[in-house]
Enzyme design. Structure first.
Site, PDB file in Angstrom:
ATOM      1  N   GLY A 150     -22.700   6.650   6.367  1.00  8.28           N
ATOM      2  CA  GLY A 150     -22.317   7.199   7.674  1.00  8.28           C
ATOM      3  C   GLY A 150     -23.008   6.472   8.816  1.00  8.28           C
ATOM      4  N   GLY A 151     -24.312   6.291   8.709  1.00 11.99           N
ATOM      5  CA  GLY A 151     -25.071   5.593   9.753  1.00 11.99           C
ATOM      6  C   GLY A 151     -24.619   4.149   9.878  1.00 11.99           C
ATOM      7  N   SER A 152     -24.407   3.480   8.747  1.00 15.44           N
ATOM      8  CA  SER A 152     -23.971   2.077   8.776  1.00 15.44           C
ATOM      9  C   SER A 152     -22.581   1.963   9.380  1.00 15.44           C
ATOM     10  CB  SER A 152     -23.926   1.489   7.362  1.00 15.44           C
ATOM     11  OG  SER A 152     -25.169   1.627   6.732  1.00 15.44           O
ATOM     12  N   PRO A 174     -21.656  13.480   6.905  1.00 13.52           N
ATOM     13  CA  PRO A 174     -23.046  13.913   6.755  1.00 13.52           C
ATOM     14  C   PRO A 174     -24.000  12.715   6.686  1.00 13.52           C
ATOM     15  CG  PRO A 174     -21.723  14.546   4.823  1.00 13.52           C
ATOM     16  CD  PRO A 174     -20.797  13.914   5.806  1.00 13.52           C
ATOM     17  N   ASP A 187     -25.755  -2.151   3.765  1.00 14.35           N
ATOM     18  CA  ASP A 187     -24.372  -1.658   3.655  1.00 14.35           C
ATOM     19  C   ASP A 187     -23.511  -2.109   4.821  1.00 14.35           C
ATOM     20  OD1 ASP A 187     -24.593  -0.287   1.350  1.00 14.35           O
ATOM     21  OD2 ASP A 187     -24.761   1.706   2.252  1.00 14.35           O
ATOM     22  N   LYS A 219     -17.915   5.202   3.495  1.00  8.96           N
ATOM     23  CA  LYS A 219     -17.548   4.499   2.253  1.00  8.96           C
ATOM     24  C   LYS A 219     -18.000   5.328   1.056  1.00  8.96           C
ATOM     25  CE  LYS A 219     -21.957   3.396   1.067  1.00  8.96           C
ATOM     26  NZ  LYS A 219     -22.619   3.953  -0.124  1.00  8.96           N
ATOM     27  N   GLY A 245     -25.348   9.122   1.178  1.00  5.24           N
ATOM     28  CA  GLY A 245     -24.780   8.143   0.244  1.00  5.24           C
ATOM     29  C   GLY A 245     -23.397   7.678   0.649  1.00  5.24           C
ATOM     30  N   LEU A 246     -22.996   8.010   1.892  1.00  3.40           N
ATOM     31  CA  LEU A 246     -21.642   7.690   2.351  1.00  3.40           C
ATOM     32  C   LEU A 246     -21.629   6.578   3.408  1.00  3.40           C
ATOM     33  CD1 LEU A 246     -20.246  11.338   2.633  1.00  3.40           C
ATOM     34  CD2 LEU A 246     -19.815   9.667   0.824  1.00  3.40           C
TER      35      LEU A 246
HETATM   36  O1  C5P Z   1     -30.941  -2.298   3.801  1.00  3.04           O
HETATM   37  P1  C5P Z   1     -31.326  -0.880   4.066  1.00  3.04           P
HETATM   38  O2  C5P Z   1     -32.322  -0.743   5.193  1.00  3.04           O
HETATM   39  O3  C5P Z   1     -30.149   0.034   4.258  1.00  3.04           O
HETATM   40  O4  C5P Z   1     -32.055  -0.352   2.746  1.00  3.04           O
HETATM   41  C1  C5P Z   1     -32.822   0.816   2.705  1.00  3.04           C
HETATM   42  C2  C5P Z   1     -33.832   0.702   1.577  1.00  3.04           C
HETATM   43  O5  C5P Z   1     -33.146   0.678   0.331  1.00  3.04           O
HETATM   44  C3  C5P Z   1     -34.621  -0.598   1.604  1.00  3.04           C
HETATM   45  O6  C5P Z   1     -35.801  -0.446   2.340  1.00  3.04           O
HETATM   46  C4  C5P Z   1     -34.918  -0.837   0.155  1.00  3.04           C
HETATM   47  O7  C5P Z   1     -36.026  -0.062  -0.241  1.00  3.04           O
HETATM   48  C5  C5P Z   1     -33.718  -0.272  -0.555  1.00  3.04           C
HETATM   49  N1  C5P Z   1     -32.715  -1.284  -0.928  1.00  3.04           N
HETATM   50  C6  C5P Z   1     -32.972  -2.126  -2.001  1.00  3.04           C
HETATM   51  N2  C5P Z   1     -32.023  -3.055  -2.372  1.00  3.04           N
HETATM   52  C7  C5P Z   1     -30.845  -3.144  -1.725  1.00  3.04           C
HETATM   53  C8  C5P Z   1     -30.554  -2.280  -0.647  1.00  3.04           C
HETATM   54  C9  C5P Z   1     -31.521  -1.362  -0.272  1.00  3.04           C
HETATM   55  O8  C5P Z   1     -34.039  -2.061  -2.611  1.00  3.04           O
HETATM   56  N3  C5P Z   1     -29.936  -4.037  -2.134  1.00  3.04           N
END
Ligand code: C5P
Length: 287
Positions: free
Chosen positions: A101-103, A94, A136, A11, A98-99
């Site tokens: 990819g893992g999600s 990659p 994501d 994305k 920021g894309l």
């Molecule tokens: O949800 P996810 O594990 O992908 O998020 C990674 C990190 O990004 C979280 O630990 C948090 O620090 C930050 N995050 C956030 N607010 C969001 C999404 C992510 O602070 N809405």
């Protein structure tokens, strides 16, 4: 389960705004997300026991993978013991870029599991399971063009992005998402995305109106060590992009081109300096 294979689209964020910090430590977001044709390939099959993720050396050793966490959450939700599973990833997107990819990989795995073990499960339910392992994830299960609010899980379909090409270019460094979020002071942002304007432009099928509103507040938190993000944006515009912006927490930059020829040429040129340069197209909502 027969061996099942699925695309796992990445994305980009056409707009990304951070409204504030929440009591649960996450941030309240408002974004316009777009799924794209660049993606990994995910294959899954049953095995005798255990959970095996075959993804080269991308998964930190000793940590339970997001794939395994998601599979466990899925089988808990349907009230069934988890069978032995083997998941194979063919990576093209990659990582830590920021894309999503893992999600995207986890989202594809959840779709495979639903197809096989719970075809009656709604997409909303699958999105709720996905949210247990990443913010994501709901969008990556949903797909298309959508507004994402809350942590990123409150999704509203938007009219599709008009036909265009995207050129993605990742500089050779990573930006840890958590570290960037830790620097956020929402009141200090000087330029916020015009989401209402972008949504109106989408409704009108007005590509220029959309691209003139590309905006990501994370760009204001980048330091001098991330200067290349802005250099690549400028290069993309010089090469014919209508506009360019960083996706998510970066560092990948994407430019939007009205036609394929200029986009392909931009890929040729940028690939000489940045190995991770890709051509992609916007995708419609997944069925
Ligand atoms: O949800 P996810 O594990 O992908 O998020 C990674 C990190 O990004 C979280 O630990 C948090 O620090 C930050 N995050 C956030 N607010 C969001 C999404 C992510 O602070 N809405």
């Amino acid at each position: 389960m027969e061996q099942t294979m699925r695309n796992a689209p990445a994305k980009v964020n056409l707009a990304l705004d951070i409204l504030g910090r929440r009591p649960d430590g996450y941030h309240e977001m408002r974004m316009v997300m777009q799924s794209i044709s660049l993606g990994d390939l995910v294959e899954a099959e049953e095995q005798e026991s255990g959970f095996l993720l075959d993804a080269g050396d991308l998964i930190p050793a000793g940590k339970k993978s997001l794939e395994q966490q998601a599979a466990e959450a899925f089988f808990a939700a349907i009230g069934r013991p988890m069978p032995g599973l083997c998941v194979h990833l063919t990576k093209r997107v990659p990582a830590y870029a920021g894309l999503g990819g893992g999600s995207g990989d986890v989202a594809a795995l959840l779709r495979i599991l639903r197809e096989t073990y719970a075809p009656e499960m709604s997409t909303e339910e699958l999105e709720r399971i996905g949210l247990q392992v990443g913010s994501d994830m709901p969008f990556c299960i949903h797909g298309g063009t959508a507004r994402a609010e809350g942590r990123g899980e409150r999704l509203t379909d938007l009219p599709p992005l008009p036909d265009c090409c995207l050129v993605l270019c990742k500089p050779d460094f990573g930006i840890p998402t958590g570290e960037l979020f830790a620097k956020v002071r929402p009141e200090a942002f000087t330029r916020r995305p015009d989401l209402a304007g972008m949504e109106q432009a989408l409704a009108a099928g007005d590509l220029d109106g959309v691209v003139s509103r590309l905006c990501n507040v994370f760009e204001e938190l980048l330091g001098p060590e991330h200067r290349e993000v802005f250099v690549i944006e400028e290069r993309l515009r010089d090469l014919g992009a209508l506009n360019a912006v960083m996706s998510g927490s970066g560092p990948t930059v994407f430019g939007i081109f009205p036609g394929e020829d200029a986009a392909k040429q931009a890929v040729e040129v940028l690939k000489r300096e940045y190995a991770q340069t890709f051509l992609a197209y916007p995708l419609k909502k997944f069925d």
